[in-house]
Each structure stands twice: as structure tokens, then as C-alpha cells.
Design an enzyme around this catalytic site. Structure first.
Site, mmCIF file in Angstrom:
data_model
loop_
_atom_site.group_PDB
_atom_site.id
_atom_site.type_symbol
_atom_site.label_atom_id
_atom_site.label_comp_id
_atom_site.label_asym_id
_atom_site.label_seq_id
_atom_site.Cartn_x
_atom_site.Cartn_y
_atom_site.Cartn_z
ATOM 1 N N ASP A 32 3.597 14.715 14.806
ATOM 2 C CA ASP A 32 4.124 14.637 13.439
ATOM 3 C C ASP A 32 2.719 14.828 12.547
ATOM 4 O OD1 ASP A 32 5.935 14.344 11.497
ATOM 5 O OD2 ASP A 32 5.964 12.344 11.299
ATOM 6 N N GLY A 62 7.559 4.091 3.828
ATOM 7 C CA GLY A 62 8.133 5.233 4.177
ATOM 8 C C GLY A 62 9.337 4.936 4.993
ATOM 9 N N LYS A 63 9.771 5.794 5.762
ATOM 10 C CA LYS A 63 10.889 5.777 6.816
ATOM 11 C C LYS A 63 10.525 4.617 7.747
ATOM 12 C CE LYS A 63 9.859 9.396 10.048
ATOM 13 N NZ LYS A 63 8.216 9.629 9.585
ATOM 14 N N PHE A 64 9.408 4.407 8.192
ATOM 15 C CA PHE A 64 9.159 3.524 8.912
ATOM 16 C C PHE A 64 9.140 1.802 8.598
ATOM 17 C CE2 PHE A 64 5.264 5.369 6.871
ATOM 18 C CZ PHE A 64 4.844 4.184 6.384
ATOM 19 N N GLY A 65 8.986 1.784 7.259
ATOM 20 C CA GLY A 65 9.129 0.455 6.480
ATOM 21 C C GLY A 65 8.001 0.473 5.669
ATOM 22 N N LEU A 121 0.759 -1.324 0.027
ATOM 23 C CA LEU A 121 0.074 -0.148 -0.093
ATOM 24 C C LEU A 121 1.032 1.092 0.342
ATOM 25 C CD1 LEU A 121 -2.524 -1.114 2.680
ATOM 26 C CD2 LEU A 121 -2.925 -0.661 0.413
ATOM 27 N N GLY A 122 1.913 0.952 0.468
ATOM 28 C CA GLY A 122 3.026 2.293 0.722
ATOM 29 C C GLY A 122 3.967 1.877 1.415
ATOM 30 N N LYS A 174 1.884 -3.287 9.055
ATOM 31 C CA LYS A 174 3.068 -2.513 8.689
ATOM 32 C C LYS A 174 4.087 -3.214 9.141
ATOM 33 C CE LYS A 174 4.430 1.394 11.188
ATOM 34 N NZ LYS A 174 4.471 2.445 12.151
#
Ligand code: PIT
Length: 429
Positions: free
Chosen positions: A255, A143-146, A140-141, A163
């Protein structure tokens, strides 16, 4: 130990929406289920000032319910009890008296009421492989998180978002556990819900509510979407509702930015706030150094103590960008951006603001104040004329040309940041 009745809802129920003949009531889950899963809720109402309680429903599984066919101008109070297989909890505290009158977004909102994705549940960390319980589907997407993938719970055949987080160091694991602890406290329809969590070796997986509408700003720049001030009011109201709930629990998101506002579905104007990776419980003197430059409050730039109103600054920036496509503090470099923030240097000079209402400007002005104590809180925002008088907001289309450019620029930036993060990981390895 034999099971017992649950504890009552953790908080006082409140109205998330009122129309001339309905009240949408929202409440928190139980603090303890008594050892047997909560199977539903019992909602009662009474005329304000009385104790003539009448059952509204005993048949609701989510933590919100819309009571329909009410009499205009009636004043009502509500209470909610938690049910499990043993019986009923004591009732919750009684809500504030709620007057049945038209309010923000009431008449012409054609959408279904807010739904929690699933009933509140006890979530325990599992050390088994996630694939034992879930089939992992498309990405799905990231980012910096994984990475976030769609997934299917094998037992229930229901879809969720998974996630995946690489937690190489014990400190990384602690961070993820912290995020999970925070999310457990945040059961609200405007905040993306946690469903399950797994940790085996260096891989941690958080199972989340699935939403499919993509980022809010991406949705509103779509050719099919005519963005009006009324829409902005609707989005900002929901963002403030989510903030109000978090802030009531003394949790600061830290954030808040457009990428962290997702739409529930492609054709829905409902949103959910995501990413509690930086969220913190408020403590006196708490200082933080994180977030995204364009949205940082002055006290974060100067590493001074923050509070819940630190988020409200970022909410002001989001509203400014949504209405104009311009970023109020954006400079040519991060340093310049931070200088602009510290000087609180921003204005309404651009001609795109000519058609924007004074109420919206006042709403933003009440948030972009240097001293966090001077800013409107989430609750004050929800009482602000711009949001309260949603019916009065303009239905004229706002030009999206600048917002389109803004979204494209942020996407580039996100890509660059992801590459930078990869280079950093490589150099550590
Ligand atoms: C969805 C659908 C989707 C993305 C996400 C969830 C991502 C959520 C997320 C949650 C976090 C976080 C980062 C991303 O730190 O397209 O249902 O807590």
C-alpha cells in the site's frame, strides 16, 4: 533459567550513507536477547581484507551509528555485536567493504544522522487497559484503520503515537496481530517503529513511534518549502532505503502511496514509511486484491502473483506525482484508472516535465514496467544515477501548483472513503 549472552544482530550491517569522511552504519536488532534486555551494541571496523578489528564504540543504543573522521578513499569492513547484562554476543556477519567516498546527499545534507526512536525491544501483547500505562492525548489523524492519538508513557514520560483499532470479529483481531508480527520484523530508521501493543475486548491499541511532521506531500506544498529535484532525490532515496530493508526481509508493503510517507518533524526532510496493515510476507504465487487504485501495479489489478517489485511500481507512481503533481494513470473513474494501468498508458507530454531531468525520467521509466521482473528493485534504484548523483540534481524550484491541487483532491477522496466506511459499518450494525 539464568540469562545468557544475546544472539548477534539478525543481519549483516550495511552503510545507509557514506560521505568523504564518514560512514553511517545500520544493523538489525538481535533475534534473541538471551533473556536479559539488550543494553547496547559494540561496533568494530577493520581495513577491508584484514581482521585487524578496532572498536568504534561500545556505547550505542540505536541500531545505527555514524563513524566520523575517516580517511577519504579508505576501504573498511564493519561488524556489530549485541550487549546485555551477561556479556557480548558473537559478532554479526561482516559488512561488504565500504569505500569512504562522497555519495548521494553527502556534502550538503545538514541534518543529523538517522536515529531509531528507541532501542530494539521485546514486545509482548498486553491484555490490560492501555490507559494504565499511557495517558492518551490529542488526535493526530484518522483513517480506515481507526484513530491515531498522541500519548505519553507514564513510566518514562516519553511521547508515542497510539493507534486505536476496533476489532469486532476474530478475523479483525487476526489482521491486527498479523500487522504486529510484520512490524516486529521491521526495525529500520525509515520504517515507523512498533513500541507496544494492547488488546482488551474489541479494542486493540498499537503504540508506535511518534513523528510530528505530517504527510510528506502536505509538507512539500507548504509555502515555506521550495521543492527542488534535489529534495525529490532525497525523499526517494529514503523511500527506497525503507523498501530495500523490507524487501530484503521478503516483506511486501502493498500500500505504498503518498499518505503513507510521513515526515519526522516539520523542519526535517527525514521520512518514515507507515501502515503495514496490508503488508505480506512473500510466498510463491501470492495474490492480493487491495491497495489504492492510482498506485496499483498491473499484477494487482489482474489478481496475478505479486512480489517485492509490486511495491516498486507504486514507488514509481509516487516519484511521478512528487515531481509533477500529476497522477500518471488517473482516469475519470476507477475502471478507467485500472484500464490505463493495464495498458501501461502514461507519458511525459505535460509541459511541466520540460524542466525535469532525464535521470529522473529514466528512474521512473525503470519502475513503471508492466512485468514486475523488468522493474528495478529497491537496491537497483539506490544504485541509479538519479539517486547516486544527488549532488548533480537541480536546485531550481519545481512548480507546486499541480501538486497542491493533487493533495487537496486526495484529501477529499480520503474524506469520502471514510464516510463510505462509516456507512458500511452502520449498515452492518
Ligand atoms: C505517527 C504520527 C501520525 C500518524 C501515525 C503515526 C500513523 C501511523 C499509522 C501506522 C500504521 C497504520 C496506520 C497509521 O496502519 O500523525 O507517529 O501502522
Amino acid at each position: 533459567m539464568p540469562a545468557e549472552v544475546p544472539e548477534p544482530p539478525a543481519d549483516t550491517p550495511f552503510a545507509s550513507k557514506v560521505t568523504k569522511d564518514s560512514v553511517t552504519l545500520v544493523w538489525a536488532g538481535t533475534t534473541y536477547d538471551g533473556g536479559a534486555a539488550v543494553t547496547g551494541y559494540h561496533v568494530e571496523m577493520a581495513p577491508a581484507g584484514t581482521t585487524s578489528w578496532k572498536t568504534v564504540t561500545k556505547d550505542v543504543f540505536s541500531t545505527n551509528y555514524t563513524i566520523k573522521n575517516l580517511k577519504e578513499n579508505d576501504k573498511l569492513i564493519f561488524r556489530v555485536s549485541c550487549l546485555n547484562s551477561v556479556g557480548s554476543s558473537k559478532p554479526s556477519d561482516v559488512s561488504e567493504p565500504i569505500a569512504v567516498v562522497e555519495s548521494a546527499g553527502g556534502e550538503d545534507e545538514l541534518e543529523e544522522p538517522d536515529e531509531m526512536a528507541f532501542q530494539p525491544r521485546q514486545i509482548e501483547f498486553k491484555t490490560t487497559n492501555v490507559k494504565q500505562f499511557y495517558e492518551i492525548k490529542d488526535e493526530l489523524g484518522r483513517g480506515k484503520f481507526g484513530t491515531v492519538n498522541k500519548c505519553l508513557e507514564k513510566s518514562s514520560k516519553r511521547v508515542f503515537a497510539a493507534k486505536f483499532i476496533k476489532a469486532e470479529q476474530p478475523a479483525d483481531k487476526k489482521e491486527v496481530e498479523h500487522e504486529i508480527d510484520i512490524m516486529k520484523k521491521l526495525q529500520h530508521p525509515k520504517l515507523l517503529q512498533l513500541y507496544d501493543c494492547f488488546g482488551a475486548g474489541n479494542n486493540m491499541v498499537i503504540i508506535l513511534e511518534l513523528v510530528s511532521g505530517g504527510e510528506l506531500f502536505e509538507r512539500v506544498i507548504d509555502e515555506e518549502f521550495d521543492l527542488t529535484e534535489k529534495d525529490c532525490v532525497m525523499f526517494m532515496t529514503q523511500i527506497c532505503e525503507g523498501m530495500q530493508f523490507m524487501h530484503d526481509k521478503k516483506i511486501i508493503h502493498l500500500d505504498m502511496k503518498p499518505e503513507n510517507i510521513l515526515c519526522v518533524r516539520k523542519n526535517s526532510n527525514k521520512i518514515k514509511i507507515i501502515d503495514f496493515g496490508l503488508a505480506q510476507e512473500f510466498k510463491d504465487g501470492l495474490k492480493v486484491s487491495c491497495g489504492t487504485p492510482e498506485f496499483l501495479a498491473p499484477e494487482v489489478v489482474t489478481f496475478d502473483p505479486v512480489n517485492v517489485n509490486t511495491d516498486m511500481w507504486s514507488v514509481g507512481v509516487i516519484a511521478y506525482v512528487l515531481l509533477s503533481g500529476l497522477s500518471p494513470f488517473m482516469g475519470d473513474s476507477e475502471g478507467e484508472t485500472m484500464t490505463n494501468i493495464l495498458k501501461v498508458e502514461w507519458d511525459w507530454d505535460d509541459e511541466c516535465f520540460d524542466d525535469i531531468s532525464d535521470a529522473s525520467k529514466n528512474f521512473i521509466e525503470s519502475l513503471l514496467k508492466k512485468e514486475k521482473e523488468d522493474r528495478n528493485s529497491a537496491s537497483q534504484c539506490l544504485q541509479h544515477d538519479w539517486l547516486i548523483k544527488a549532488g548533480a540534481a537541480s536546485s531550481k524550484a519545481i512548480s507546486k501548483a499541480k501538486l497542491k491541487k493533487y493533495v487537496i483532491r486526495r484529501k477529499w477522496q480520503k474524506g469520502i472513503n471514510a464516510v463510505r466506511a462509516m456507512i458500511r459499518v452502520k449498515s452492518i450494525v
